[in-house]
Design an enzyme around this catalytic site. Structure first.
Site, PDB file in Angstrom:
ATOM      1  N   HIS A 277       5.285   7.703  -8.137  1.00  0.00           N
ATOM      2  CA  HIS A 277       5.247   7.123  -6.754  1.00  0.00           C
ATOM      3  C   HIS A 277       4.170   8.325  -6.353  1.00  0.00           C
ATOM      4  O   HIS A 277       2.919   7.863  -5.633  1.00  0.00           O
ATOM      5  CB  HIS A 277       6.303   7.089  -5.699  1.00  0.00           C
ATOM      6  N   GLU A 278       4.342   9.661  -6.357  1.00  0.00           N
ATOM      7  CA  GLU A 278       3.360  10.619  -6.106  1.00  0.00           C
ATOM      8  C   GLU A 278       2.173  10.417  -6.707  1.00  0.00           C
ATOM      9  O   GLU A 278       0.965  10.549  -6.232  1.00  0.00           O
ATOM     10  CB  GLU A 278       3.881  11.937  -6.024  1.00  0.00           C
ATOM     11  N   HIS A 281      -0.239   7.803  -5.153  1.00  0.00           N
ATOM     12  CA  HIS A 281      -1.001   8.285  -4.090  1.00  0.00           C
ATOM     13  C   HIS A 281      -2.386   9.022  -4.519  1.00  0.00           C
ATOM     14  O   HIS A 281      -3.340   8.582  -3.926  1.00  0.00           O
ATOM     15  CB  HIS A 281      -0.371   9.391  -3.226  1.00  0.00           C
ATOM     16  N   GLU A 355       2.187   3.749   1.250  1.00  0.00           N
ATOM     17  CA  GLU A 355       3.416   3.954   0.361  1.00  0.00           C
ATOM     18  C   GLU A 355       3.661   2.743  -0.189  1.00  0.00           C
ATOM     19  O   GLU A 355       4.455   2.978  -1.387  1.00  0.00           O
ATOM     20  CB  GLU A 355       4.699   4.437   1.644  1.00  0.00           C
ATOM     21  N   ASP A 359       4.415   2.759  -4.360  1.00  0.00           N
ATOM     22  CA  ASP A 359       5.698   2.169  -4.974  1.00  0.00           C
ATOM     23  C   ASP A 359       5.367   1.103  -5.930  1.00  0.00           C
ATOM     24  O   ASP A 359       5.990   1.208  -6.949  1.00  0.00           O
ATOM     25  CB  ASP A 359       6.405   1.440  -3.814  1.00  0.00           C
TER      26      ASP A 359
HETATM   27 ZN    ZN Z   1       4.562   8.487  -0.624  1.00  0.00          ZN
END
Ligand code: ZN
Length: 417
Positions: A277-278, A281, A355, A359
């Site tokens: 997930h990170e 980004h 976000e 995801d």
């Molecule tokens: Zn996040």
């Protein structure tokens, strides 16, 4: 007092009332849903954990409302109440240069702002966090942190402020463009230095030991074509039981950081999903987009200040009788949030959009079901409420509410078979 004073007071009351009303809504909503775990989490979260999250949210809400009331009174005292005026008069008495007088006055106000915040911080850490079992900080650690933060702020902030004041004095009417360039370069430099210079002042970072977790993470990094300057475990547990994982740094100075608390509570595959997930980004360029957006915002703000700075009503309307560059910067920084409460929901909206994208990236590059179980554990262990007020969360939440986020991940799960 002038028309601007009236506009300022009106904006202050409006923005404070919005915050207070939203916070009350949040507490009421959480209280109303305290008695039952939402259906989507019935077999994942116990009633006890759900109620702990509700009580924790309500306690933090109460403190938040008191804190913003203190902030409101303090802002009134230093502006219309004459605090800033007094600080400048005090420093003028030493007959220093205009720049040193300005720096002294600004440092004095920052010192008072820090002191005013201390009781709230103490209560948050040693009463609320303590009550829910999150606080691991000792009073000594706490005092050390506060002094270090204040020291850093003055040591880094005052030279930058001096540079900007010099530019304002010597460049002429386009000073704000230069000030903007300085601020942007400085914030890039700070982001680059943060992981290796600033963060280690507060925490210990240990390279992750070789083993199955590290192998798994390196596999993920290779799959996603990501270079970093190492994977580190941070001793977050010396202050708090809350867990997290993050990326810091820019360019080739990027680091992956896991809180030790997180590593201890999630399974390897859940950690992999959280990290994916990170990574999302970064891969979706969220960091760059946020950087560009905030650069544009600060350019607009500085241009407005460039216009305001020779308007006598701006100073007199906020309780300062003598115009100066330092006073203008200070007043503008303190007062502009009062006029821009609408910025919060706009930025929160984009953050939540990011976000979902991150995801999606995690679901594509790691296991969506492990992302879900990892998130549920994080919600439970951080005592984050599963039932936020829709309006409050739309305004404040940088992450989608738990139920919406997990439902979104579940659609990915179904799509991936
Ligand atoms: Zn996040």
């Amino acid at each position: 007092m002038n028309t601007f004073t009236v506009i300022f007071l009106f904006a202050l009351i409006v923005s404070y009332s919005i915050q207070f009303w939203l916070s009350m809504r949040q507490s009421d909503y959480v209280m109303k849903h305290r008695d039952a775990v939402p259906d989507a989490f019935k077999d994942k979260v116990s009633l006890e954990a759900h109620q702990k999250a509700a009580d924790y949210t309500i306690d933090k809400g109460k403190l938040g409302r008191i804190d913003s009331l203190i902030g409101l009174v303090f802002l009134l005292l230093i502006t219309l109440g004459g605090g800033i005026e007094y600080a400048f008069n005090l420093w003028s008495g030493f007959e220093l240069s205009t720049m040193l007088t300005g720096l002294g006055a600004v440092a004095t106000i920052i010192l008072f702002m820090t002191l005013v915040e201390v009781p709230t911080h103490v209560y948050q850490t040693f009463v609320i966090e303590e009550k829910y079992g999150f606080n691991k900080s000792t009073p000594q650690q706490f005092i050390k942190d506060q002094l270090l933060q204040l020291g850093l702020m003055l040591a880094i902030g005052l030279p930058i402020l001096a540079l900007i004041l010099w530019v304002m004095d010597s460049i002429g009417s386009l000073w704000w463009l230069w000030a903007w360039a300085i601020l942007i370069s400085f914030s890039l430099l700070m982001s680059w230095l943060f992981p290796t210079v600033i963060a280690p002042l507060f925490n210990k970072f240990t390279p992750m030991e070789d083993g199955s977790l590290k192998q798994r993470i390196q596999g993920l990094l290779a799959r996603c074509g990501f270079n970093s300057q190492g994977i580190f475990i941070m001793d977050g547990s010396k202050r708090s039981g809350h867990g997290n994982a993050y990326f810091t740094g820019l360019g080739n100075n990027k680091r992956i950081v896991f809180f030790d608390t997180l590593v201890n509570s999630l399974e390897e595959e859940e950690l992999e999903a959280v990290l994916a997930h990170e990574l999302g980004h970064f891969k979706c360029r969220h960091v760059i987009k946020m950087l560009v957006a905030s650069s544009i915002m600060s350019l607009i703000s500085l241009a407005i200040l460039g216009w305001l700075i020779d308007k006598p009503w701006f100073f007199s309307g906020l309780g300062v009788s003598e115009a100066s560059n330092a006073a203008a910067l200070l007043l503008f920084t303190l007062v502009s949030p009062v006029f821009t409460p609408f910025m919060q929901p706009i930025s929160a909206y984009f953050q939540r959009k990011f976000e979902f994208e991150a995801d999606d990236f995690a679901a594509a590059n790691a296991r969506a079901d492990k992302m879900i179980s990892g998130l549920v554990k994080l919600y439970e262990e951080n005592a984050s409420t599963l039932t936020p007020d829709p309006l409050y969360s739309a305004f404040h939440y940088s992450h989608p509410p738990a139920a919406i986020r997990i439902a979104h991940l579940e659609t990915k799960l179904a799509a991936n078979g």
